[in-house]
Enzyme design. Structure first.
Site, PDB file in Angstrom:
ATOM      1  CG  HIS A   1       8.283   0.213   6.151  1.00 14.37           C
ATOM      2  ND1 HIS A   1       8.517  -1.145   6.166  1.00 14.37           N
ATOM      3  CD2 HIS A   1       6.945   0.361   6.339  1.00 14.37           C
ATOM      4  CE1 HIS A   1       7.388  -1.789   6.375  1.00 14.37           C
ATOM      5  NE2 HIS A   1       6.412  -0.908   6.486  1.00 14.37           N
TER       6      HIS A   1
ATOM      7  CD  GLN B   1      -2.039  -8.899   4.248  1.00  8.84           C
ATOM      8  OE1 GLN B   1      -2.865  -8.007   4.357  1.00  8.84           O
ATOM      9  NE2 GLN B   1      -0.770  -8.669   3.944  1.00  8.84           N
TER      10      GLN B   1
ATOM     11  CG  MET C   1      -1.923  -1.177   1.161  1.00 11.12           C
ATOM     12  SD  MET C   1      -3.439  -0.885   2.073  1.00 11.12           S
ATOM     13  CE  MET C   1      -2.801  -0.654   3.718  1.00 11.12           C
TER      14      MET C   1
ATOM     15  CG  MET D   1      10.691  -1.232  10.216  1.00  8.98           C
ATOM     16  SD  MET D   1      11.834  -0.955   8.877  1.00  8.98           S
ATOM     17  CE  MET D   1      13.300  -0.621   9.843  1.00  8.98           C
ATOM     18  CB  SER D   2       3.888  -0.633  10.746  1.00  9.73           C
ATOM     19  OG  SER D   2       2.604  -0.178  10.363  1.00  9.73           O
TER      20      SER D   2
ATOM     21  CG  HIS E   1       6.860  -1.991   2.164  1.00  8.37           C
ATOM     22  ND1 HIS E   1       6.768  -0.867   2.941  1.00  8.37           N
ATOM     23  CD2 HIS E   1       5.626  -2.547   2.170  1.00  8.37           C
ATOM     24  CE1 HIS E   1       5.527  -0.726   3.378  1.00  8.37           C
ATOM     25  NE2 HIS E   1       4.805  -1.740   2.938  1.00  8.37           N
TER      26      HIS E   1
HETATM   27  P1  AMP Z   1       1.425  -2.955   3.499  1.00 12.56           P
HETATM   28  O1  AMP Z   1       1.991  -1.924   2.577  1.00 12.56           O
HETATM   29  O2  AMP Z   1       1.440  -2.560   4.938  1.00 12.56           O
HETATM   30  O3  AMP Z   1       0.091  -3.493   3.010  1.00 12.56           O
HETATM   31  O4  AMP Z   1       2.423  -4.184   3.430  1.00 12.56           O
HETATM   32  C1  AMP Z   1       2.785  -4.771   2.194  1.00 12.56           C
HETATM   33  C2  AMP Z   1       3.532  -6.039   2.459  1.00 12.56           C
HETATM   34  O5  AMP Z   1       4.701  -5.746   3.217  1.00 12.56           O
HETATM   35  C3  AMP Z   1       2.724  -7.057   3.275  1.00 12.56           C
HETATM   36  O6  AMP Z   1       2.983  -8.355   2.767  1.00 12.56           O
HETATM   37  C4  AMP Z   1       3.274  -6.872   4.660  1.00 12.56           C
HETATM   38  O7  AMP Z   1       3.155  -8.037   5.455  1.00 12.56           O
HETATM   39  C5  AMP Z   1       4.728  -6.570   4.359  1.00 12.56           C
HETATM   40  N1  AMP Z   1       5.335  -5.877   5.503  1.00 12.56           N
HETATM   41  C6  AMP Z   1       4.875  -4.771   6.124  1.00 12.56           C
HETATM   42  N2  AMP Z   1       5.671  -4.442   7.156  1.00 12.56           N
HETATM   43  C7  AMP Z   1       6.661  -5.381   7.202  1.00 12.56           C
HETATM   44  C8  AMP Z   1       7.789  -5.605   8.043  1.00 12.56           C
HETATM   45  N3  AMP Z   1       8.066  -4.801   9.081  1.00 12.56           N
HETATM   46  N4  AMP Z   1       8.575  -6.666   7.784  1.00 12.56           N
HETATM   47  C9  AMP Z   1       8.304  -7.496   6.741  1.00 12.56           C
HETATM   48  N5  AMP Z   1       7.255  -7.328   5.909  1.00 12.56           N
HETATM   49  C10 AMP Z   1       6.441  -6.291   6.129  1.00 12.56           C
END
Ligand code: AMP
Length: 285
Positions: free
Chosen positions: A34, A153, A30, A184-185, A37
């Site tokens: 970071h 998920q 999305m 990380m988020s 990703h």
């Molecule tokens: P998002 O952009 O938050 O929807 O995440 C996109 C993808 O990146 C998803 O598969 C998440 O599980 C993965 N992701 C997000 N944060 C992390 C993290 N800290 N470590 C590893 N993968 C992550």
């Protein structure tokens, strides 16, 4: 690196990569990228994939009172990060490209979507499964990369792929953390300084569980759950949505962690909701 907004153009570019004999890997995101990703991208590149990153803040996975409007959007700096990481194609569609007028088909994965995140975020996994199957249909990747950070998920996507006979390998990637352990988020930017400090308690709670198993030999899941809960409760800014010790595949509550289990956490800190998890009682992580 090509930046593409339309599915038709994406198909053409991917079609010619495949005709050259390249294997396509998809990293759905999305945006607000970071190092978590980037770890997914690196894994895809490391496997030699023609790497496609999708950047799409998917409205159907947000509830009406959730943070869709304020979710961070920073396409230009995301594109820079993708370029630096050696991504081949970024697919960044508008909402109208993914959900044109008259759209009306959704994927409902049963069972595993009704608990934990699914119980707290009605309709969330329906939105996730729907956008992921659409991305799979548009990209037709051989491999797709998902972070273990969003453990439920990952299990939902694995089940969808199994149930619908989708020809794609789902590759799980370990969680990337800040130096104090916070996963990380993209949502971490919502945290104030004080909340950010409090957020480190999630990792402390998870590590407490891991040590209880590895170093003290505790196998009783309820004992471990209570230890996790008490670390979180010691932090006044943290409100627990759930803290559970569950089976790695079914996500059902377990009594013993002897054969491995996963600790699932969701908390609220101020107006920010954070999730994290850790595998315990297994040697590989
Ligand atoms: P998002 O952009 O938050 O929807 O995440 C996109 C993808 O990146 C998803 O598969 C998440 O599980 C993965 N992701 C997000 N944060 C992390 C993290 N800290 N470590 C590893 N993968 C992550």
């Amino acid at each position: 690196m090509q930046v593409i907004k339309k599915i038709e153009e994406l198909r053409q570019v991917i079609g010619s990569a495949k005709r050259e004999g390249l294997v396509v890997g998809l990293v759905p995101t999305m945006g607000a990228l970071h190092d978590g990703h980037i770890a997914l991208i690196n894994q895809s590149r490391g496997n030699g994939d023609f790497t496609v990153v999708s950047i799409f803040v998917n409205p159907t996975q947000f509830g009406p009172s959730e943070d869709f409007d304020r979710y961070p959007r920073q396409l230009e700096s995301d594109l820079e990060k993708c370029r630096a990481a050696g991504v081949d194609v970024v697919f960044a569609p508008d909402v109208s490209e993914m959900y044109p007028e008259g759209f009306g088909t959704y994927v409902d994965v049963q069972g595993i979507t009704e608990i934990f995140e699914g119980a707290f975020r009605q309709g969330h996994f329906r939105g996730v499964a729907t956008v992921v199957i659409k991305l799979f249909a548009a990209v037709e990747p051989r491999r797709a990369y998902f972070g273990m950070k969003d453990y439920q998920q990952l299990k939902v996507i694995e089940k969808m792929v199994r149930d619908l006979n989708v020809r794609v390998d789902i590759v799980p990637v370990p969680t990337v953390r800040e130096p104090d352990g916070l996963a990380m988020s993209s949502r971490n930017v919502y945290l104030s300084e004080e909340e950010r400090r409090a957020a480190a308690s999630l990792y402390r709670a998870l590590i407490t569980a891991k040590k209880a198993v590895d170093e003290e030999g505790i196998a009783d899941a309820e004992t471990i759950r209570r230890m996790v809960e008490s670390v979180l409760l010691a932090e006044p800014l943290v409100q627990i949505d759930y803290a559970a010790v569950v089976d790695k595949e079914t996500l059902q509550i377990v009594e013993s962690v002897k054969n491995g289990a996963v600790v699932l956490l969701a908390v609220r800190i101020g107006s920010t909701r954070l999730i994290d998890n850790m595998l315990i009682g297994v040697s590989d992580k």
